[in-house]
Design an enzyme around this catalytic site. Structure first.
Site, PDB file in Angstrom:
ATOM      1  CG  HIS A  70       3.147  -9.003 -45.053  1.00  0.00           C
ATOM      2  ND1 HIS A  70       4.293 -10.937 -45.288  1.00  0.00           N
ATOM      3  CD2 HIS A  70       4.596  -8.418 -44.832  1.00  0.00           C
ATOM      4  CE1 HIS A  70       4.921 -10.214 -44.216  1.00  0.00           C
ATOM      5  NE2 HIS A  70       5.740  -9.038 -43.993  1.00  0.00           N
ATOM      6  CB  CYS A 111       0.696 -15.315 -48.450  1.00  0.00           C
ATOM      7  SG  CYS A 111       2.696 -14.637 -47.256  1.00  0.00           S
TER       8      CYS A 111
END
Lengths: 392, 562
Positions: free
Chosen positions: A165, A207
């Site tokens: 992440h 991301c």
């Protein structure tokens, strides 16, 4: 556009298969091209650092991402001794895993990427920012074993793959810390100063992954990311039996691309840039090649993902066969071999044949004294002090 | 009212005192406790290292045998001369080669030695006479009519540091000694470039300091093949037996190592430490299927498939987990009975005599065919003893390549004596020592200067005292190495350069030099504001109030006066 991107690896495969099988003059020409390639890419060994920065069951897909890349890299030839794999490794034996000891990357449990020869170098809580930076810069304590070190030299090509992440300018490590793009760029600069790599390929599947390579400033770096700043990288497919998403989209299509690559393939980086266009990935993959000295079209995929060794035929030998001269022992007479035996771990002789040792008498310790005092006090309190004469 | 006034005065003095304390004591305390500890590095000496002027000095002794000089020329000898060559490699690195030459005539014992029938024996006899120091070269000039060398060869380079040079200057009557020397110069230069160092080698050794792209193709291939200078190497000899059911192999590797490899490693002791081990792997297969060639009635491995042989095997090779030294692997593969004999073909489809190949910076593989040792109807498994001298001949030459001894490319007219059982000739070792010393000096100086630069650049790295100590000792050793190179003491220079490189590596790779986490500025504010703002706001406001009151008081006073 997808047809073109799907077609180009197929064309490459066809061409390379034809070249390998045929014994025509094209084969000899390729030979010369291969001989020239000794100098085209000046690396002699390959390393891979594959890091999964998440833990917990719902981050299954990150572990599957990393293990899939690990499998591809091993299949294309990089040995385990040259791969540093950092995983939280809590998926395969997780209590929630309906199929223990497996990590699947395709739904319907088609492909088990965990296998039985996975060699994880940093597992569990060892996957920290500090350890990652130490591995990259080489500043490990002297007691670190060989398998946990990145022993690259100035002719090594290194592949670094990060997944987890991330956000704009940072990447989260195991829910407790984060690494910023400035630190990563500084770490690469330290590697360059000490010439710990020849060329480095950096792939990140998180991301806003493109923010992580924005700050690079060292030469010979090529970077790919799965999404631009402001975009999220999406996962590919959930498996209803396992209950979580199995892979991320970018790595899924990257893997599809890599399955067509074999050690002698001639596919180059331009094909890799076309992997997972926006229509498939929903996010826009990005890449950065301005710090790279060679043209990406001349860089082979196997320069980073595989380990194609350069070999030379040994032309000269030393004639050591001088008849009649016995081999002299260097360093004097051989010492006689003394028979070696293991030391007893337990003193068996003592245990079996001993008499019970006379223990020295110790006065009763405080606890016993206190306990008896308490009992006596309670007794006399209950029944009166007049009973004391019965005792003394 | 007076009480209120006193109260107010107390309040004002309290506020001023607190503000003074905060500013005078608090801010310096906070600054001191939040700065990273950085020990003092000798920055001036380090910046001196950036511009490196290397001088390499070779002591050459030229001995004229009888018959090469006329009597009046002989009177002028002994003489000495110094020749310098300056080169600027790039803007930060300069090279100077100094050849200090002494000329003399041969002694009686040397003349006797030169009267031996062959050059090899003459060289051996000369070797027993004199003791040459590390890095020096002795050239014996022999008359043109001498029978020591074959007719078309001009130079013979022996196993120690001597060379025999056939003088082509027919002693011209009336020529003085300087003319003779001038005529000998180009040939001597060639000899020295072969036996000591030449510009290419030294530039290749300096690649750590230079910008990439400056080295030529050949030197790039050489630098890729040999391992970089390292304090130690691990050498592993492996025997691969894919077919233990048919072949029961015996190799006396300990004796072979003792006889052939350890002499070389012992000579290389000043360069690095070596640890040698061996292993036998059963059921280890090559990753490539060899093709059967009916014309040669053998199985063949073509040159391009060799690249894929190494990887599957490497996964099964063990290595010493405790050390981080580079590993050299030497594999002896005995093909299984179904695929025997197995020969290696090169690019031109010709058989390779050695049946071996090597990979740069990895090691070598030799294929040893045993099909000739037994017939078809023997009882399996067959006991086979491997001829270790043949095997070690190949491994020794591969080892030499990996360690940095270049492939002997003899210039025309030169005869280079093969090293034979000692493994390496003294002048080859000297060549390696020159390039290793220069490489160590270059690497150590590059490490130290880049460490200093990095520590400047990344402000939040803690520099402990031991780092500063290591850096200081590295700088001292480096300067000593450069001084020894200038003085021509090669062995001492190598020792100092090894010290320098180990100290600089230890300083650079010290585990404590990990940079602290980077905090962007907004994060820094986010941490400090909740701590300092509640404390600073009352102080500031009260100071402002005091200031306004003082101003008001002054205005009143002025109004009163007017």
């Amino acid at each position: 556009m997808t047809y073109v991107s799907l077609l180009s690896p197929v064309v490459c495969v066809c061409v390379s298969h034809f070249v390998l099988i045929g014994r025509t003059s094209a084969f000899l020409l390729l030979h010369q091209a291969r001989a020239e390639r000794f100098f085209r890419s000046d690396h002699t060994n390959n390393w891979a650092v594959l890091v999964c920065t998440s833990r917990f069951w719902f981050n299954y897909r990150h572990v599957a991402n990393t293990l899939s890349v690990y499998r591809s890299v091993k299949r294309l030839g990089i040995p385990d001794s040259h791969i540093v794999l950092m995983l939280a490794d809590d998926m395969a034996c997780n209590h929630r895993n309906p199929k223990p000891a497996t990590v699947f990357s395709h739904k319907n449990m088609e492909l088990n990427v965990y296998g039985d020869d996975v060699e994880v170098d940093y597992r569990g809580y060892e996957v920290t920012v500090e350890n990652f930076l130490r591995v990259l810069t080489g500043r490990l304590p002297p007691s670190t074993p060989r398998s946990k070190r990145l022993l690259s030299d100035d002719h090594s090509n290194i592949l670094i793959y990060l997944t987890g992440h991330g956000g704009n300018g940072f990447l989260k490590f195991q829910d407790s810390e984060e690494i910023s793009n400035v630190e990563l760029a500084d770490a690469f600069e330290q590697m360059w100063q000490k010439r710990r790599y020849n060329e480095l390929l950096f792939i990140i599947d998180t991301c806003q992954g493109a923010s992580m390579y924005e700050r690079f400033y060292s030469p010979n770096l090529m970077a790919l990311a799965s999404s631009q700043v402001g975009e999220d990288s999406l996962s590919h497919q959930p498996d209803l039996a396992i209950g979580v998403h199995l892979m991320d989209r970018y790595t899924f299509y990257l893997l599809e691309f890599l399955e067509d690559i074999h050690p002698a393939s001639q596919a180059n980086m331009n094909d890799l840039f076309k992997v997972c266009p926006k229509s498939q990935c929903v996010s826009t993959p990005g890449h950065r090649t301005d710090l790279f000295q060679r043209d990406p079209g001349s860089v082979l995929i196997t320069d980073f993902f595989g380990s194609v060794r350069k070999v030379e035929i040994t032309m000269e030998t030393i004639n050591l066969t001088v008849p009649g001269i016995p081999l002299e022992r260097f360093g004097g007479e051989p010492h006689t071999e003394t028979a070696l035996a293991y030391v007893d771990q337990l003193p068996v002789a003592q245990i079996i044949h001993q008499k019970p040792k006379q223990k020295d008498w110790h006065p009763p310790d405080g606890f016993i004294l206190g306990l008896w005092t308490l009992i006596l006090l309670v007794f006399f309190r209950t029944y009166g002090i007049k009973h004391l004469k019965h005792i003394f | 009212m007076a009480a209120v006034e006193v109260e107010k005065q107390r309040g004002r003095s309290a506020a001023v005192a607190i503000a003074a304390l905060v500013i005078a004591a608090g801010i310096p305390l906070w600054w001191k406790t939040t700065e990273t500890y950085r020990a003092w590095l000798p920055a001036a000496r380090i910046s001196e290292l950036e511009a490196l002027q290397l001088e390499l000095r070779v002591e050459v002794e030229v001995v004229f045998a009888r018959g090469t000089l006329s009597p009046e020329q002989q009177k002028k000898v002994p003489a000495s001369r110094m020749r310098e060559q300056q080169q600027q490699v790039d803007d930060k690195t300069g090279l100077k080669f100094t050849y200090e030459t002494r000329f003399r005539t041969a002694t009686v014992m040397e003349e006797d030695a030169l009267n031996q029938p062959t050059a090899a024996e003459a060289d051996h006899a000369l070797h027993t006479l004199t003791e040459t120091s590390c890095g020096s070269v002795v050239i014996y000039i022999i008359p043109e009519a001498s029978a020591l060398l074959p007719q078309d060869m001009r130079v013979y380079v022996g196993r120690s540091r001597t060379a025999l040079l056939r003088s082509q200057v027919a002693s011209v009557v009336g020529a003085g000694l300087p003319e003779v020397l001038a005529a000998l110069d180009p040939q001597m230069e060639q000899v020295l470039q072969t036996m000591s160092f030449n510009h290419q080698d030294v530039t290749a050794a300096l690649t750590d300091r230079l910008r990439p792209g400056l080295s030529t193709r050949d030197s790039l291939a050489d630098s890729m093949r040999a391992f970089k200078s390292s304090p130690g190497y691990e050498i592993t000899f492996s025997l691969l037996n894919p077919d233990p059911k048919h072949h029961q192999l015996h190799w006396d590797v300990e004796a072979a190592l003792d006889a052939y490899i350890y002499p070389l490693l012992h000579k290389m002791a000043p360069v690095a430490n070596f640890s040698v081990d061996s292993q036998i792997l059963y059921y280890a297969v090559l990753g490539v299927n060899p093709r059967y060639d009916a014309s040669a009635s053998a199985y063949t491995l073509s040159a391009d498939s060799l690249a894929h042989v190494i990887n599957p095997v490497e996964a099964r090779l063990g290595s010493n987990a405790a050390s981080s030294n580079p590993v050299l692997n030497f594999l002896l593969y005995v093909p299984d009975s179904l695929h025997s004999p197995l020969i290696i073909r090169n690019d031109q489809k010709q058989e390779v005599a050695s049946n071996a190949f090597h990979s740069p910076r990895w090691g070598g593989i030799m294929v040893y065919n045993v099909d000739g040792a037994y017939g078809n109807d023997t009882q399996f498994p067959v006991d086979i003893a491997i001829d270790m001298s043949r095997v070690m001949g190949v491994f020794l030459s591969q080892l030499r390549l990996m360690l940095g001894f270049q492939q002997t490319g003899a210039p025309p007219g030169f005869v280079l004596e093969a090293a034979g059982r000692e493994g390496v000739a003294e002048w080859e070792l000297d060549r390696l020592l020159w390039s290793r010393s220069v490489e160590n000096v270059a690497t150590a100086s590059a490490s130290i200067t880049s460490l200093a630069q990095l520590l400047d650049q990344i402000a939040n790295i803690v520099i402990n005292d031991n780092i500063a100590q290591q850096v200081a000792s590295a700088v001292t050793a480096l300067q000593a190495a450069v001084a020894e190179l200038e003085a021509g003491n090669l062995a001492l220079a190598l020792e100092h350069s090894r010290e320098a490189i180990s100290a600089s590596e230890r300083a650079f790779f010290d585990p404590s030099l990990l940079h602290l986490l980077y905090f962007p500025d907004d994060q820094k504010f986010a941490i400090y504001i909740p701590l300092f703002l509640p404390m600073c706001v009352p102080i500031l406001l009260s100071l402002l109030k005091i200031f306004r009151e003082v101003q008001q008081h002054r205005a009143e006073k002025r109004a009163k006066r007017d």
